[in-house]
Every structure is written in structure tokens, then in C-alpha cells.
Design a protein around this motif. Structure first.
Motif, short mmCIF file in Angstrom:
data_model
loop_
_atom_site.label_atom_id
_atom_site.label_comp_id
_atom_site.label_asym_id
_atom_site.label_seq_id
_atom_site.Cartn_x
_atom_site.Cartn_y
_atom_site.Cartn_z
N ASP A 493 0.85 -1.19 0.00
CA ASP A 493 0.00 0.00 0.00
C ASP A 493 0.88 1.24 0.00
O ASP A 493 1.56 1.52 0.98
CB ASP A 493 -0.91 -0.01 1.23
N ILE A 494 0.89 1.96 -1.12
CA ILE A 494 1.75 3.14 -1.25
C ILE A 494 0.96 4.44 -1.10
O ILE A 494 1.52 5.52 -1.31
CB ILE A 494 2.49 3.15 -2.60
N ARG A 495 -0.30 4.35 -0.73
CA ARG A 495 -1.11 5.56 -0.60
C ARG A 495 -0.49 6.51 0.43
O ARG A 495 -0.13 6.11 1.53
CB ARG A 495 -2.54 5.21 -0.18
N GLY A 496 -0.34 7.78 0.02
CA GLY A 496 0.30 8.77 0.88
C GLY A 496 1.81 8.76 0.79
O GLY A 496 2.46 9.65 1.35
N ARG A 497 2.38 7.78 0.10
CA ARG A 497 3.84 7.70 -0.04
C ARG A 497 4.21 7.55 -1.52
O ARG A 497 5.16 6.86 -1.88
CB ARG A 497 4.39 6.52 0.77
N SER A 498 3.43 8.19 -2.37
CA SER A 498 3.68 8.18 -3.81
C SER A 498 3.93 9.60 -4.28
O SER A 498 3.13 10.49 -4.02
CB SER A 498 2.48 7.57 -4.55
N ARG A 499 5.06 9.81 -4.95
CA ARG A 499 5.43 11.15 -5.40
C ARG A 499 5.78 11.11 -6.89
O ARG A 499 6.26 10.10 -7.41
CB ARG A 499 6.64 11.67 -4.62
N THR A 500 5.56 12.25 -7.57
CA THR A 500 5.82 12.33 -9.00
C THR A 500 6.91 13.35 -9.29
O THR A 500 6.82 14.50 -8.84
CB THR A 500 4.54 12.74 -9.77
N LEU A 501 7.95 12.93 -10.01
CA LEU A 501 9.02 13.84 -10.44
C LEU A 501 8.51 14.66 -11.63
O LEU A 501 7.81 14.13 -12.50
CB LEU A 501 10.26 13.05 -10.83
N ARG A 502 8.92 15.92 -11.70
CA ARG A 502 8.35 16.80 -12.72
C ARG A 502 9.37 17.36 -13.71
O ARG A 502 8.98 17.88 -14.75
CB ARG A 502 7.68 18.00 -12.04
N VAL A 503 10.66 17.26 -13.40
CA VAL A 503 11.67 17.91 -14.24
C VAL A 503 12.33 16.88 -15.15
O VAL A 503 12.92 15.91 -14.67
CB VAL A 503 12.73 18.62 -13.37
N ASN A 504 12.21 17.09 -16.45
CA ASN A 504 12.77 16.18 -17.44
C ASN A 504 14.16 16.68 -17.84
O ASN A 504 14.30 17.79 -18.35
CB ASN A 504 11.85 16.11 -18.67
N TYR A 505 15.17 15.85 -17.61
CA TYR A 505 16.55 16.22 -17.92
C TYR A 505 17.03 15.65 -19.25
O TYR A 505 18.01 16.11 -19.82
CB TYR A 505 17.50 15.70 -16.83
N ARG A 506 16.37 14.60 -19.73
CA ARG A 506 16.91 13.84 -20.85
C ARG A 506 16.39 14.29 -22.20
O ARG A 506 17.11 14.25 -23.20
CB ARG A 506 16.58 12.36 -20.67
N THR A 507 15.14 14.72 -22.26
CA THR A 507 14.47 14.93 -23.54
C THR A 507 14.14 16.40 -23.72
O THR A 507 13.63 17.05 -22.81
CB THR A 507 13.18 14.09 -23.59
N SER A 508 14.41 16.92 -24.90
CA SER A 508 14.15 18.34 -25.16
C SER A 508 12.66 18.65 -25.02
O SER A 508 11.80 17.77 -25.11
CB SER A 508 14.61 18.71 -26.58
N HIS A 509 12.37 19.92 -24.82
CA HIS A 509 10.99 20.36 -24.67
C HIS A 509 10.15 19.95 -25.88
O HIS A 509 9.01 19.49 -25.75
CB HIS A 509 10.97 21.89 -24.50
N GLN A 510 10.71 20.11 -27.07
CA GLN A 510 9.96 19.83 -28.29
C GLN A 510 9.62 18.34 -28.41
O GLN A 510 8.50 17.97 -28.76
CB GLN A 510 10.75 20.29 -29.51
N ILE A 511 10.60 17.47 -28.14
CA ILE A 511 10.35 16.03 -28.25
C ILE A 511 9.38 15.59 -27.17
O ILE A 511 8.45 14.82 -27.42
CB ILE A 511 11.68 15.25 -28.15
N ARG A 512 9.58 16.08 -25.94
CA ARG A 512 8.71 15.65 -24.85
C ARG A 512 7.26 16.04 -25.10
O ARG A 512 6.35 15.24 -24.90
CB ARG A 512 9.18 16.26 -23.52
N THR A 513 7.03 17.29 -25.51
CA THR A 513 5.65 17.74 -25.67
C THR A 513 4.93 16.95 -26.75
O THR A 513 3.74 16.64 -26.62
CB THR A 513 5.59 19.24 -25.99
N GLN A 514 5.62 16.58 -27.83
CA GLN A 514 4.94 15.82 -28.88
C GLN A 514 4.76 14.36 -28.48
O GLN A 514 3.73 13.75 -28.77
CB GLN A 514 5.68 15.95 -30.21
N ALA A 515 5.73 13.78 -27.78
CA ALA A 515 5.57 12.40 -27.32
C ALA A 515 4.44 12.32 -26.29
O ALA A 515 3.69 11.34 -26.25
CB ALA A 515 6.87 11.89 -26.72
N ASP A 516 4.31 13.35 -25.45
CA ASP A 516 3.27 13.35 -24.42
C ASP A 516 1.87 13.32 -25.01
O ASP A 516 0.91 12.96 -24.32
CB ASP A 516 3.42 14.58 -23.51
N ARG A 517 1.72 13.71 -26.28
CA ARG A 517 0.41 13.68 -26.92
C ARG A 517 -0.12 12.26 -27.06
O ARG A 517 -1.31 12.06 -27.29
CB ARG A 517 0.48 14.34 -28.30
#
Length: 711
Positions: A493-517
Motif C-alpha cells: 500500500d503506497i497511498r500517501g507515499r507516492s510522489r511524481t518527479l516533474r523535471v525532465n533532464y533527458r528529452t528536449s521540450h519539443q520532443i517531450r511535448t509531442q511524445a506526451d500527446r
């Protein structure tokens, strides 16, 4: 005297030749051992605005820039003479007046203007429409708010003039924490501002400063930082990453995030942190495949290169490998039934049962995802199972017919003294759950989205109820091997102990935004834990990915070969290319394309890893854990992705949705292996997924130079 290095130094070191790097390292070691050595050729930079910048001669043309005070030495930058001096003359080291963090500030007067890069993909129309008036993104933000995000005071006016077109270019001139905060504001998020430290705090100890400056306490620590200058994660951690690495958790915890946000890095540092802070503890670092485990082992060696005793207490294995080892120790040797053997036995059992119309694909999936996964041993178990992840409706009469097939499969495997991996882990979990001495004190699991039911039962028995015992890293958007199921029902049970990383270091803004679609903005597991993807930001800019559809395979392979050759000529090395296809059936197209580029290549499998001097070619399923400067995703044809063969095996719309989801995840995984350059190709009409990836959701196509290109 304190001796520090900056991430700008390791970045610049990585761009030098091998011989130049060796000379720089020797100079750096000498400086650390004896900074007062009269043999050191230190020269004060009179033209630099920051009066503490000095130049250190490495060779006839290589200069090392140091920031020198009475209390410390800081290795800042290294390059050929003119470029090194220019770097120092355009920067100063300051303590931010609001946050208290030490940061590099680019001197505003040295930047004539913020240039906006323009990447041309196709011919322009003869009469382009008038450019719209762009909104100023931060015009209404106060000085105090912008300063709280780490924006240097002299850049406040530029920030207020930023538009959607100039923001990414502007962010290149700002400290990382300021750039990340502004990007998050621009996308509707609310930046996290670190707690203001006391005024007496050393500015280098601030969490934002530690992402770019690290103190080197001895030669071994410096050597580790310089051995792999392109692997900055071994030395510098983002504040968000560090807090999840070093936190105490009352039970199982999970860190998630989209591709490139550093989940594997957090997992590696977490394993090292647990071993370092718990004397004599045994730590398991694991993942779902041998290839990924090998990659983890390589990275861990780099992280702990000069702490061998620590590394000895961290076991790095795939789940199946460690499962076999523990099963042998606690139960006895095991002979594993291969997938081919199970398929053969299943076909024999299906032929022995009359009056059914179940196909081979359906039977194998039902066996793997329901009967074997949950270790159903009786008709009553199968009759009553909820069949999470297998949504095809089955009346009781059909289930009874199916069970008569699966019962034969179970008997045949037992007669041959074979066990499946699911059976092995379920038996192992039963033994470990009664043991008073855990096999491992802690377990860190990477790519956790693809572990199975029996794997999780094993991990729950290993430490599901102990503090800090289980730490998972994964991304629901990259789930390609396993059906979803409830972790909570199995004791994790990971409820309350789950976190999401937000900063992408590997992929350029352009590639990430289109892949995210390709994916929804929010993903949720069966227990209601959700992962928000919409506030992810990339920290660097680059050319947009090219999405091209060709008339036939010949045109495709010629164009891909030319694209690879062009980027190789521009400086991308062979091993910095990755070429991915949906499955083995399309590998020949990838081979032909790379052959046309003139570069050597290797076809990867579960046992063959990337090789220096060779382009890597593989199926999308093997893309996990890899990254390249330039990636080609080929053969994205209609009926190839999503694979028509999979679609034809589904029983109802719910199962069809699961097929589409995992096929989208596959394409997403392949595309997000790219750092700087991405080319996605198909033969007309092309996969329907490509329409989703095109910029602004525009699926219209137009003819350009003999091929069809997405707008």
C-alpha cells in the motif's frame, strides 16, 4: 580550505578530447592536493566582472577557470583559451538576495539579445499570415515573487517581457531553479519554493546550490566526479530528487514521473543511501529484465566507484534471477517452464478439449494474465476470479470449458517437473512471509510499472510492512508488459507515499511535448494513486521531431539513411544513435536504413548491449533504460502499431482499449529515448498514433519534395 566543483565544469570537461580530459584531471588533482603549489600557473582574469575568477594553465591552449577566495577553490569551467576566458567574462558567482542560494548569474550586459531559435522543417507558404500579438507571460508578477523563484535581479525586466516564443531561449540564460519555475508557471502550474534557510546558512548548502556545486572532501571523490563527466547524476542531484532519496517512509513508497525525469537515478541513489546509512544492511536493487539489471549494475559501479565496501552490500539482479537464487536456497532447485514450452503444452491441451473456439492468442493471454499470474489452482478459484485486466465477459459455461484446458496445462507442467515464474515467486513468498530473518533488509525496484502479480507477492513478503523496506520507481505511461492490478490487495500500500518527479533532464521540450500527446495527462493505478503528467517540464530546448510518411519502404529507408548520415556529419557519434521498430518483423527495414548511412550497427537483444562505435537497432520492447542523442522510430505503419495481430485477438471493447493503451505506451517509450533529435517514419497511410503526435494536434498532410509530411 574547501574544494568544490561546479556542474558547468563537468559539462565543459565532457566536451574535450580524451587526451585533453586526462590533462585536465591531472591538473585538478594537483590543485586539490596542493592549491598553493608554486608550480601552478594561476592568472587573475582582469577583464572578468567577478574579481575572484582565475585562469589555470593546463596545456598550451587549454585553460581551467577557477573561482578562488581565501576560504575555497571552485572548479568552474574548462575549454580552449578564448572560449574559457569568454565564459568567465560573462558570468559572476552570487548569493541570491532572496533565496540565499549560491548561483551563477549571466551578466545581462554581455547578452545583446535573447535569440529565439527557428527550426525550418518544410518550405514556407508564399504569403505567411501576420504574426499574432503574443501575450507577456509574467508581466503581472511582482519582484518579490520572481525573486523567490531564484530569478537574478538584473534579469527581472527580461522575464517580464517573455512570451511563449522567447521563454525557452530566455531560460537558457537563467539559473536552473528560476528556469524551471517560469516554465511551470507558463504551463499553469505552481512552482515549489524551498524553505528560506537562515541568514547564516552557507549559500553552497542551499538545496538549489547543491544541484550545481559539490564539495570534494578527498581525491577519490574528485576522481569519481571526473571519471564520468557526462554522468552528472553521480554527483549533482536536483533538490526534488534528493528529498525522495533521503526521506524516511513508514511503509512501501513509490516515485513516478514521465520518461527522462530521473526515476532510475533516484532508485540508484536510494539504494546507495540505504546501504550508507544502515551499517551491515543488505540491499536488493532489482528490475524486471536481465538487460536492465545489467545497466543498473554499470551505473551503480560509477556511483560507488570509490566505495567498494558499500557496493558489496547492494545486490543488483533482475527479479527472475534473484527469485531463482532465493528459491534454490529456501526450497530447492527449480526447472523453469519457458514460454515456448507453455505454448506447446497449451496447444496440446486445447486440441484435447472438444467444442471450443478459443484461439491460441486468447488462451495464452488468459493463462499468463489470469490463471498463472494469480496461481489459480481450482475450478472454484477460476470461476470466481475478478479477472482484473482481462475484461472480456465469460459466462460460467465458457469458464468451465477453459478450466478443463488449463487444468491439463497445470498437470502436464507438473508431470514434467516444471514450474512457471509465477509459481516460483508465489511459493517463495509463502516461505519468506514466515521467516524471522528477511533475505534483504531493503529492496529498491526500478521500472516497477512492469512487475507482475507474483513478483509483487514476493516483494510484499520481503518487506511490505516494514518501514523503508520497499522503494519503487516507475511510470504508468511506460507499462508495456503487465496488465494493471491492485497492489494494495497484495499487501503493498503506497497511498500517501507516492510522489511524481516533474523535471525532465533527458528529452528536449519539443520532443517531450509531442511524445506526451500519445498519453493522457493523468494516469491512475487500480488503487486510485494518480500520476499527473501535465506539469512536467523539460530543461532544454531543441529542434522539433520530424514525423514523415513515405510512399514505400524504399523511400523510407533512403530518407532515414540520409537523416542519420547528416547528423553523423554534424557530430553525433554512431553509438549516440538508436533505431527502433515495433517488432522483429520490421528489423530488416531498420538494418537497410542504417546500412545506407554508412555507419556500423548492432542489433540488440536481451543479452546484447549497446556498443561504442555502433548504431543500436532494436524492437521497441527493448528500448527501456536506453537513451541516445538521436533516435529514429521506423515502420510506424497502419496495422504495425497498433499491431493488427493483437487487435484481432480481443474479445470486447474493454480489451481493445487495453491493447491500444499498451501500443501507445510502446511508441511513447521508443520516442522518449531521444535527447536532441527524433525522426518518426512510416509508409502511407501510417499509424493513427502519428496524427496524435503532430504539433497542435493537426493531422493534415501536405506533399513536400516527393514525400508526405505532417504539418
Amino acid at each position: 580550505m574547501e574544494f568544490r566543483i561546479a556542474d558547468t565544469f563537468t559539462d565543459s570537461l565532457a566536451r574535450l578530447t580524451g587526451d585533453e580530459q586526462r590533462a585536465v584531471k591531472t591538473t585538478a588533482f594537483d590543485l586539490q592536493l596542493n592549491p598553493a603549489n608554486p608550480g601552478m600557473s594561476l592568472h587573475k582574469l582582469d577583464r572578468a566582472r567577478d574579481r575572484n575568477f582565475w585562469s589555470l594553465r593546463v596545456s598550451s591552449d587549454i585553460r581551467l577557470i577557477v573561482h578562488k577566495s581565501d576560504a575555497s577553490f571552485l572548479l568552474c569551467y574548462v575549454d580552449h583559451h578564448d572560449r574559457a576566458y569568454d565564459w568567465a567574462e560573462r558570468r559572476k558567482l552570487e548569493t541570491h538576495p532572496k533565496t540565499g542560494a549560491a548561483q551563477w548569474v549571466e551578466i545581462r550586459e554581455t547578452v545583446q539579445q535573447v535569440f529565439v531559435p527557428v527550426y525550418v522543417q518544410a518550405e514556407l507558404p508564399l504569403a505567411p499570415p501576420a504574426a499574432p500579438v503574443l501575450k507577456l507571460l509574467f508581466a503581472g508578477r511582482s519582484d518579490d515573487e520572481l525573486l523567490a523563484y531564484g530569478v537574478p535581479a538584473e534579469w527581472l525586466d527580461d522575464v517580464r517581457q517573455a512570451t511563449e516564443d522567447t521563454l525557452l531561449a530566455l531560460s537558457d540564460h537563467l539559473p536552473a531553479e528560476a528556469a524551471e519555475a517560469l516554465l511551470e508557471l507558463a504551463t499553469g502550474g505552481k512552482p515549489r519554493v524551498p524553505t528560506l534557510p537562515p541568514a547564516t546558512t552557507n549559500p553552497f548548502d542551499h538545496p538549489d546550490a547543491q544541484r550545481r556545486f559539490r564539495i570534494m572532501t578527498n581525491v577519490e571523490e574528485l576522481q569519481r566526479a571526473l571519471d564520468y563527466p557526462w554522468e552528472k547524476w553521480t554527483v549533482f542531484l536536483h533538490p526534488e530528487q534528493r528529498q525522495w532519496v533521503e526521506r524516511d517512509y513508514a511503509g512501501p513508497a513509490r516515485v513516478s514521473g514521465s520518461a527522462g525525469t530521473g526515476k532510475t537515478i533516484v532508485a540508484l541513489h536510494r539504494a546507495a543511501f540505504l546501504a550508507r546509512t544502515h551499517a551491515d544492511a543488505r540491499v536488493l536493487l532489482t528490475t524486471f529484465s536481465d538487460a536492465l539489471a545489467s545497466a543498473l549494475h554499470t551505473k551503480l559501479r560509477r556511483l560507488l566507484d570509490h566505495e567498494p565496501r558499500l557496493a558489496e552490500r547492494i545486490d543488483v539482479h533482475s527479479l527472475n534471477t534473484i527469485g531463482l537464487r532465493l528459491y534454490k536456497a529456501h526450497i530447492g532447485p527449480a526447472a523453469i517452464a519457458s514460454r515456448e514450452m507453455v505454448r506447446e503444452v497449451l496447444n496440446e491441451a486445447a486440441r484435447a478439449v472438444a467444442n471450443h473456439k478459443f484461439g491460441q492468442h486468447f488462451l495464452l493471454a488468459e493463462w499468463e494474465q489470469v490463471v498463472d499470474a494469480w496461481q489459480l489452482s481450482t475450478w472454484e478459484d477460476y470461476r470466481d476470479v475478478a479477472r482484473l485486466g482481462r475484461k472480456t465477459r465469460l459466462p460460467e459455461a465458457q469458464r468451465a470449458l477453459l478450466w478443463s484446458i488449463f487444468e491439463r496445462v497445470r498437470s502436464a507442467l507438473h508431470e514434467r517437473k516444471l514450474v512457471t515464474h509465477a509459481e516460483l515467486f508465489t511459493a517463495l513468498a509463502a516461505v519468506l512471509s514466515t521467516s524471522t530473518h528477511p533475505a534483504f533488509d531493503f529492496a529498491v525496484i526500478d521500472e516497477a510499472q512492469d512487475i507482475g502479480v507474483a513478483h509483487l507477492r514476493f516483494l510484499a513478503a520481503l518487506g511490505g510492512h516494514r518501514a523503508n523496506a520497499l522503494f519503487f520507481a516507475g511510470d504508468l505511461g511506460q507499462r508495456i508488459f503487465q496488465q494493471p492490478f491492485s497492489w494494495k490487495s497484495l499487501g503493498v500500500d503506497i497511498r500517501g507515499r507516492s510522489r511524481t518527479l516533474r523535471v525532465n533532464y533527458r528529452t528536449s521540450h519539443q520532443i517531450r511535448t509531442q511524445a506526451d500527446r500519445l498519453l493522457a495527462s493523468t494516469a491512475a493505478d487500480c488503487d486510485g494513486n494518480s500520476e499527473e503528467r501535465s506539469d512536467t517540464i523539460s530543461v532544454f530546448n531543441g529542434p522539433p521531431p520530424a514525423i514523415q510518411t513515405f510512399r514505400d519502404e524504399g523511400e523510407e529507408t533512403r530518407a532515414v539513411g540520409a537523416w542519420i548520415a547528416e547528423r553523423a556529419w554534424a557530430g553525433v557519434l554512431p553509438h549516440e544513435f538508436g533505431v527502433f521498430v515495433r517488432s522483429a518483423a520490421q528489423l530488416a527495414r531498420a538494418e537497410e536504413a542504417v546500412q545506407r548511412s554508412g555507419l556500423a550497427y548492432r542489433i540488440l537483444d536481451e543479452h546484447v548491449e549497446t556498443v561504442s562505435g555502433h548504431v543500436s537497432i532494436s524492437s521497441m520492447h527493448l528500448a527501456k533504460g536506453l537513451e541516445f542523442r538521436a533516435v529514429v522510430v521506423m515502420a510506424c505503419d497502419d496495422e504495425v502499431i497498433p499491431l493488427q495481430e493483437r487487435i484481432e485477438t480481443v474479445g470486447d471493447d474493454a480489451d481493445l482499449q487495453e491493447v491500444y493503451d499498451t501500443e501507445r505506451h510502446l511508441l511513447y517509450v521508443a520516442c522518449t529515448r531521444a535527447r536532441d533529435h527524433l525522426l518518426v517514419t512510416s509508409v502511407a497511410p501510417g499509424s493513427e498514433f502519428l496524427d496524435d503526435m503532430r504539433m497542435d494536434g493537426d493531422s493534415r498532410v501536405r506533399k513536400v519534395g516527393g514525400w508526405i509530411s505532417g504539418k
